[in-house]
Each structure stands twice: as C-alpha cells, then as structure tokens.
Motif scaffolding. Structure first.
Motif, PDB file in Angstrom:
ATOM      1  N   ASP A  26       0.938  -1.069  -0.153  1.00  0.00           N
ATOM      2  CA  ASP A  26      -0.064  -0.004  -0.019  1.00  0.00           C
ATOM      3  C   ASP A  26       0.962   1.133  -0.046  1.00  0.00           C
ATOM      4  OD1 ASP A  26      -2.688   1.447   0.652  1.00  0.00           O
ATOM      5  OD2 ASP A  26      -1.594   2.173   2.182  1.00  0.00           O
ATOM      6  N   GLN A  27       1.980   1.217   0.787  1.00  0.00           N
ATOM      7  CA  GLN A  27       2.730   2.500   0.950  1.00  0.00           C
ATOM      8  C   GLN A  27       3.716   2.564  -0.295  1.00  0.00           C
ATOM      9  OE1 GLN A  27       1.398   4.241   3.496  1.00  0.00           O
ATOM     10  NE2 GLN A  27       3.245   4.957   3.192  1.00  0.00           N
ATOM     11  N   LEU A  28       4.109   1.519  -0.991  1.00  0.00           N
ATOM     12  CA  LEU A  28       4.974   1.293  -2.108  1.00  0.00           C
ATOM     13  C   LEU A  28       4.192   2.063  -3.298  1.00  0.00           C
ATOM     14  CD1 LEU A  28       7.470   0.580  -3.671  1.00  0.00           C
ATOM     15  CD2 LEU A  28       6.276  -1.674  -4.315  1.00  0.00           C
ATOM     16  N   GLY A  29       2.780   2.059  -3.336  1.00  0.00           N
ATOM     17  CA  GLY A  29       1.972   2.352  -4.592  1.00  0.00           C
ATOM     18  C   GLY A  29       1.949   3.946  -4.141  1.00  0.00           C
ATOM     19  N   LYS A  30       1.934   4.536  -3.133  1.00  0.00           N
ATOM     20  CA  LYS A  30       1.761   5.708  -2.688  1.00  0.00           C
ATOM     21  C   LYS A  30       3.055   6.781  -2.738  1.00  0.00           C
ATOM     22  CE  LYS A  30      -2.065   4.856   0.535  1.00  0.00           C
ATOM     23  NZ  LYS A  30      -2.443   4.926   1.972  1.00  0.00           N
ATOM     24  N   THR A  31       4.069   5.789  -2.624  1.00  0.00           N
ATOM     25  CA  THR A  31       5.478   6.649  -2.710  1.00  0.00           C
ATOM     26  C   THR A  31       6.187   6.379  -3.917  1.00  0.00           C
ATOM     27  OG1 THR A  31       6.437   4.585  -1.690  1.00  0.00           O
ATOM     28  CG2 THR A  31       5.716   6.374  -0.227  1.00  0.00           C
ATOM     29  N   MET A  32       6.018   5.395  -4.584  1.00  0.00           N
ATOM     30  CA  MET A  32       6.545   5.431  -6.166  1.00  0.00           C
ATOM     31  C   MET A  32       6.067   6.501  -7.094  1.00  0.00           C
ATOM     32  SD  MET A  32       6.968   1.390  -7.290  1.00  0.00           S
ATOM     33  CE  MET A  32       7.460   1.980  -8.926  1.00  0.00           C
ATOM     34  N   PRO A  33       6.771   6.807  -8.000  1.00  0.00           N
ATOM     35  CA  PRO A  33       6.420   7.655  -9.146  1.00  0.00           C
ATOM     36  C   PRO A  33       5.295   7.122  -9.805  1.00  0.00           C
ATOM     37  CG  PRO A  33       8.750   7.527  -9.257  1.00  0.00           C
ATOM     38  CD  PRO A  33       8.423   6.718  -8.306  1.00  0.00           C
ATOM     39  N   ARG A  34       4.207   8.018 -10.068  1.00  0.00           N
ATOM     40  CA  ARG A  34       2.958   7.116 -10.727  1.00  0.00           C
ATOM     41  C   ARG A  34       3.077   6.847 -12.045  1.00  0.00           C
ATOM     42  NH1 ARG A  34      -2.809   6.589  -9.546  1.00  0.00           N
ATOM     43  NH2 ARG A  34      -3.927   7.042 -11.509  1.00  0.00           N
TER      44      ARG A  34
END
Length: 258
Positions: A26-34
């Motif tokens: 969940d955090q990875l999806g929020k912190t990676m470049p979209r």
C-alpha cells in the motif's frame, strides 16, 4: 526512468488481509512515481508463445477455489491501453520475439491482487502479459530487456510470482521460516545484487535447495523475476525493498530493478 519490479503475490487471502506485507505494498503504491501504464507478467498466465493483451476493459478472474467467499466479490476493473500494446508489439518485432495478441482474457489473481494493493482505484491502464516456463531464463530475460525503453516513458513493468513458492511444502499453521527457504533466498539476493546473470540463469544447479524453492511444477512463479530484471538491463541495479515469509516458506519479496 521508472524502475521495474518483481512482486510476490502470495496466497489469494492476501487480497483481504491486513499485515506487514499488504501495508508495505500500500505504501509502495503511494510513494513510487505514478506510472502512465503498467505491463504485468503474471505467473498465472502460462503460454508457449508470448501473449500481449489488447483489452479495453478487463474482467476479474477467480482462478482459485475453497477460499473465503469475500474473495469472489472483489472486482478490479482496470482498462487496457491500445497505444502501449502497440508499442510492445513493435518492440517485440524489432527484437525478433514472436507473439500473439489476446483480446478477451481478464486479469488473474497473480495480476489483480498485486495491482489492487498498489493502486486500489484501478485507474492506471494495464497490459497483461503471459510467461513461458519452458523458455531458458536468458530468453525470459531477453523478453523483458526488449521492453526496457518503455520505462523511460513512465511505464511500470512488473513480474508477479514468488521467489520461494512450493505449495506442497507450505505449512498453513506455521510461521517459523524453514532454513532451506532462507538459504535459497539469501543465495538469490546475493546474485541479484551483484547482477550475476550467469549464476542466476543456472540457479537450478547452483542455488542451495533450488529443487524445493522452485520445484519443476512451480517454475512459473519464479520466472517473472527474469522478465522484470531484464527490463532494467540498461541499469543493472537490484534493490531488495521487502522480504518476509508466510506459512513456513512462502516468500513475500519485492525487488526493484533500475
């Protein structure tokens, strides 16, 4: 340039659990470049010839049985992207990689569990890709490598599977990690971080306990690693973002390439 990823999709129950691993994704999806779009190679789509999805809107495939009824109510209505599909086909042609187009198949749980944990709104286009366990690892790597240019256009390439995935060895009520699983995964980590493709391509004869971690009937879960790794051949940098185990030896690992 956006990195490529290898992500373990674990057991289907991961889709409805709240634990260390689901929180990390969940955090990875929020912190990676979209990403602009996602290309995903799933262990649960096997094909002798490489398949490329050209789907406008994906259905959700429940390719498992006997689990919590809640799982069968989940939908992940992602859309495809015809332009990215065409770019994939063009790159495959340029690199001499034979392929066929698939215009109907939905997203299997190896795809939608990972995607839903990263991007729950299903608002990023997806191009689903098959894997071929009968190819040599260097050929799987070459397929990923042929797509590496797409990373410069913010296309995220994911391999979904598991570095240690032997369903005959899992212990559903045991969370103490088996030593053989740790030794195999440690060997793998060492050679990934050194980008030692010669050893990695021969993991089945060189890695300790390879026959347990990657049994002959379960290679499809390991090989998405090579597709994702090949996609970052131009940078050759591997970073372990997360590692944990469930059920005695089922690995939950996330590798970033590039």
């Amino acid at each position: 340039m956006i990195p490529s990823l290898f992500i373990a999709h674990g057991a289907p129950l991961l889709a409805i659990e709240n634990n260390e691993y689901t929180q990390f994704l969940d955090q990875l999806g929020k912190t990676m470049p979209r990403p602009k779009a996602i290309i995903l190679f799933s262990a649960h789509w096997e094909s002798i010839q490489q398949k490329v999805s050209e789907v406008d809107s994906y259905s959700t495939i429940y390719d498992f049985g006997g689990f919590d009824p809640q799982l069968y109510q989940i939908k992940y209505p992602a859309n495809g992207n015809q332009q990215i599909s065409q770019e994939i086909k063009d790159l495959f042609k340029a690199n001499g990689i034979p392929f066929v187009v698939e215009s109907e198949r939905g997203l299997d749980h190896g795809a939608w569990i990972v995607l839903r944990l990263l991007y729950p709104n299903a608002d990023i286009p997806v191009i689903s890709m098959s894997v071929n366990p009968q190819l040599k690892p260097e050929e799987q790597y070459k397929i990923g490598k042929s797509l590496s240019a797409l990373r410069a256009n913010d296309v995220l390439i994911i391999g979904s599977g598991g570095t240690v995935h032997n369903l005959r060895a899992v212990k559903w009520a045991d969370n103490e990690v088996d030593q053989w699983a740790l030794e195999f995964d440690d060997w793998l980590a060492h050679h990934l971080q050194n980008w030692d493709v010669e050893s990695l391509f021969n993991y089945d004869s060189l890695a300790p306990y390879a026959e347990y971690a990657v049994p002959p009937y379960g290679k499809e879960h390991f090989i998405p690693l090579f597709y994702a790794m090949g996609a970052a051949d131009d940078e050759q940098k591997a970073t372990l973002l997360h590692r944990s185990f469930r059920y005695g030896n089922l690995s939950h690992s996330v590798w970033q390439f590039g």
